[in-house]
Design a protein around this motif. Structure first.
Motif, PDB file in Angstrom:
ATOM      1  N   SER A  56       0.825  -1.210   0.000  1.00 39.83           N
ATOM      2  CA  SER A  56       0.000   0.000   0.000  1.00 39.83           C
ATOM      3  C   SER A  56       0.857   1.257   0.000  1.00 39.83           C
ATOM      4  CB  SER A  56      -0.921   0.002   1.227  1.00 39.83           C
ATOM      5  OG  SER A  56      -1.853  -1.058   1.165  1.00 39.83           O
TER       6      SER A  56
ATOM      7  N   THR B 182       2.996   1.303  -3.691  1.00 38.15           N
ATOM      8  CA  THR B 182       2.181   1.637  -4.866  1.00 38.15           C
ATOM      9  C   THR B 182       1.777   3.102  -4.877  1.00 38.15           C
ATOM     10  OG1 THR B 182       0.210   0.854  -3.681  1.00 38.15           O
ATOM     11  CG2 THR B 182       1.241  -0.672  -5.231  1.00 38.15           C
ATOM     12  N   ARG B 183       1.919   3.779  -3.744  1.00 35.00           N
ATOM     13  CA  ARG B 183       1.580   5.205  -3.673  1.00 35.00           C
ATOM     14  C   ARG B 183       2.801   6.109  -3.877  1.00 35.00           C
ATOM     15  NH1 ARG B 183      -2.339   2.622  -0.810  1.00 35.00           N
ATOM     16  NH2 ARG B 183      -4.411   3.570  -0.736  1.00 35.00           N
TER      17      ARG B 183
ATOM     18  N   ARG C 271       2.262   8.965  -6.173  1.00 31.72           N
ATOM     19  CA  ARG C 271       1.388   9.987  -5.596  1.00 31.72           C
ATOM     20  C   ARG C 271       2.133  10.818  -4.556  1.00 31.72           C
ATOM     21  NH1 ARG C 271      -4.474   7.984  -4.065  1.00 31.72           N
ATOM     22  NH2 ARG C 271      -4.737  10.263  -4.110  1.00 31.72           N
TER      23      ARG C 271
ATOM     24  N   ARG D  58       2.508  14.801  -4.687  1.00 35.55           N
ATOM     25  CA  ARG D  58       2.024  15.635  -3.585  1.00 35.55           C
ATOM     26  C   ARG D  58       3.127  16.513  -2.999  1.00 35.55           C
ATOM     27  NH1 ARG D  58      -1.477  13.649   1.713  1.00 35.55           N
ATOM     28  NH2 ARG D  58      -1.377  15.607   2.860  1.00 35.55           N
TER      29      ARG D  58
ATOM     30  N   ALA E 185      -5.466  -0.071  -3.719  1.00 33.68           N
ATOM     31  CA  ALA E 185      -4.849   1.131  -4.280  1.00 33.68           C
ATOM     32  C   ALA E 185      -5.477   1.510  -5.612  1.00 33.68           C
ATOM     33  CB  ALA E 185      -3.344   0.917  -4.441  1.00 33.68           C
TER      34      ALA E 185
ATOM     35  N   THR F  23      -7.983   5.132  -6.267  1.00 33.79           N
ATOM     36  CA  THR F  23      -7.094   6.058  -6.969  1.00 33.79           C
ATOM     37  C   THR F  23      -7.570   7.496  -6.836  1.00 33.79           C
ATOM     38  OG1 THR F  23      -6.467   4.367  -8.580  1.00 33.79           O
ATOM     39  CG2 THR F  23      -6.083   6.656  -9.211  1.00 33.79           C
TER      40      THR F  23
ATOM     41  N   LEU G 150      -4.884  10.887  -0.182  1.00 35.99           N
ATOM     42  CA  LEU G 150      -3.920  10.037   0.522  1.00 35.99           C
ATOM     43  C   LEU G 150      -4.306   9.841   1.978  1.00 35.99           C
ATOM     44  CD1 LEU G 150      -0.512  11.283  -0.941  1.00 35.99           C
ATOM     45  CD2 LEU G 150      -1.520   9.011  -1.206  1.00 35.99           C
TER      46      LEU G 150
ATOM     47  N   GLY H 266      -7.067   7.352   2.244  1.00 34.21           N
ATOM     48  CA  GLY H 266      -6.637   6.031   1.797  1.00 34.21           C
ATOM     49  C   GLY H 266      -5.702   5.331   2.760  1.00 34.21           C
ATOM     50  N   LEU H 267      -4.920   6.092   3.544  1.00 35.75           N
ATOM     51  CA  LEU H 267      -3.903   5.492   4.404  1.00 35.75           C
ATOM     52  C   LEU H 267      -4.340   5.303   5.854  1.00 35.75           C
ATOM     53  CD1 LEU H 267      -0.639   7.254   3.144  1.00 35.75           C
ATOM     54  CD2 LEU H 267      -1.276   4.866   2.831  1.00 35.75           C
TER      55      LEU H 267
END
Length: 396
Positions: free
Chosen positions: A34, A37-38, A41, A45, A159, A163, A167, A170-171
């Motif tokens: 996780s 794969t970010r 991003r 950011r 993930a 999309t 963040l 998602g986290l």
């Protein structure tokens, strides 16, 4: 000779512990993938260059190594189960900081805490796994690492599904997952038996043989970390794949790797580790060549899939072989104490491989990741001469 079942625990208790330990492996895989794969991003950011990302990966790897080192005295005093639970607590804190970070320094601090917990989870989780394998009486390490991969597959699918989600949203749920696994039924430990572990390890363990096993594990993690860390970035930089496709570098790799590991227990018993590893090394080199010379993202994804299917059993067989070598000549809790200490040190090879895979691939490939992936393409073939040392695994 084959491993012999030891201990007096009922089979139902061993099965319960096996499920609990597998849950920790699956959770670690979910959380690790996780995060990786970010990476694209995170780059966007915080406006990070690939060289800065390389530096972050170096920091995480070094702190993970420190976490693994600290797991050794922690397991001697508290037992590997408690160390594992504390480590997941650290990961939860680190992910929370990454998720809510208002500024770049907080984000970096969160990754640092996450890395420290990651290393302790690696070491303590494998301590639990090799101890249970010894009691179980046959090869089961590949299926534990298969559980890690299943968790990674779930992480990749999540993930892809989120999309369009920020963040933070998602986290933060992933940090909660890290806390949930604290209730897993882990293998208990008689702490007093570990008191003499350091002197026992220093005097009796054949470190040269362990070094050869560790070299094979370095090569695996070099390939694995390159694929899972730089795969999504490769699809973006080399093939300009859209954001929703970026996790596809990791997903097929993990699916192929997971199938290989889940079938690995029986495959090792049937074909033996040496043949599996030598065949896998050649196939992995071919898969990496497909990635390096891929004309489009679809061919690159095929390459990642081939790589995932080829070398996935190296890590579990390395830990299993290291435990067999370290535990020779003793049994019971004395054996477990010595093996725990050795596994914590042996786990450092994981991070050497991580440095080669994440840092070297990124540094060499800062202008073109095709060149970066050419490094593991060549080096993985060193598995061919090293595979013979895995015959020592059955000499426990």
């Amino acid at each position: 000779m084959s491993l012999q079942r030891t201990g007096t625990e009922p089979a139902t208790d061993l099965s319960r512990h096996r499920l609990g330990i597998a849950a920790t492996f699956a959770t670690q895989g979910l959380l690790f993938i996780s995060v990786t794969t970010r990476l694209p991003r995170f780059q966007e950011r915080w406006d990070l260059t690939e060289l800065f990302v390389t530096g972050l990966l170096l920091m995480v790897v070094l702190l993970a190594g420190l976490g693994s080192v600290l797991a050794e005295p922690g397991a001697a005093r508290l037992g590997s189960a408690k160390v594992l639970r504390w480590a997941f607590g650290l990961i939860a804190v680190g992910l929370s900081l990454v998720a809510i970070a208002p500024q770049r320094p907080v984000f970096v601090a969160g990754l640092a805490v996450y890395g420290l917990g990651l290393g302790a989870v690696d070491a303590a989780g494998n301590m639990q796994a090799v101890a249970l394998e010894h009691r179980w009486g046959r090869t089961i390490l590949p299926s534990f690492h298969g559980a890690w991969t299943v968790g990674g597959i779930v992480g990749t699918l999540v993930a892809i599904a989120v999309t369009g989600v920020g963040l933070t949203a998602g986290l933060l749920p992933l940090a909660a997952v890290a806390l949930l696994v604290l209730a897993a039924p882990l293998l208990p430990h008689a702490v007093s038996a570990a008191a003499d572990a350091p002197s026992t390890v220093t005097v009796q363990v054949p470190w040269r043989r362990l070094g050869l096993l560790g070299a094979a594990m370095v090569l695996f993690y070099m390939v694995d970390t390159a694929a899972t860390t730089w795969g999504p970035v490769f699809l973006k930089s080399a093939h300009h794949a859209p954001a929703w496709l970026l996790p596809l570098a990791t997903l097929p790799y993990l699916v192929a790797s997971g199938l290989t590991r889940l079938l690995g227990d029986r495959a090792v018993e049937r074909f033996g580790p040496v043949a599996l590893l030598r065949t896998g090394a050649v196939i992995a080199s071919v898969g990496l060549a497909i990635i390096v010379f891929s004309p489009g993202w679809a061919v690159a994804v095929l390459g990642f899939t081939v790589v995932g299917a080829s070398v996935a059993v190296i890590a579990p067989l390395s830990f299993s072989a290291a435990a067999a070598v370290a535990g020779g000549g003793v049994d019971g809790e004395a054996r477990r104490a010595r093996v725990d200490a050795v596994i914590a040190r042996f786990n450092q090879f994981n991070y050497v491989g991580g440095l080669l895979g994440a840092v070297l691939t990124g540094a060499v490939g800062q202008d073109s990741l095709r060149v970066g992936f050419a490094v593991p393409m060549v080096l993985v073939l060193l598995i061919l001469p090293l595979a013979g040392v895995f015959r020592t695994r059955r000499a426990a």
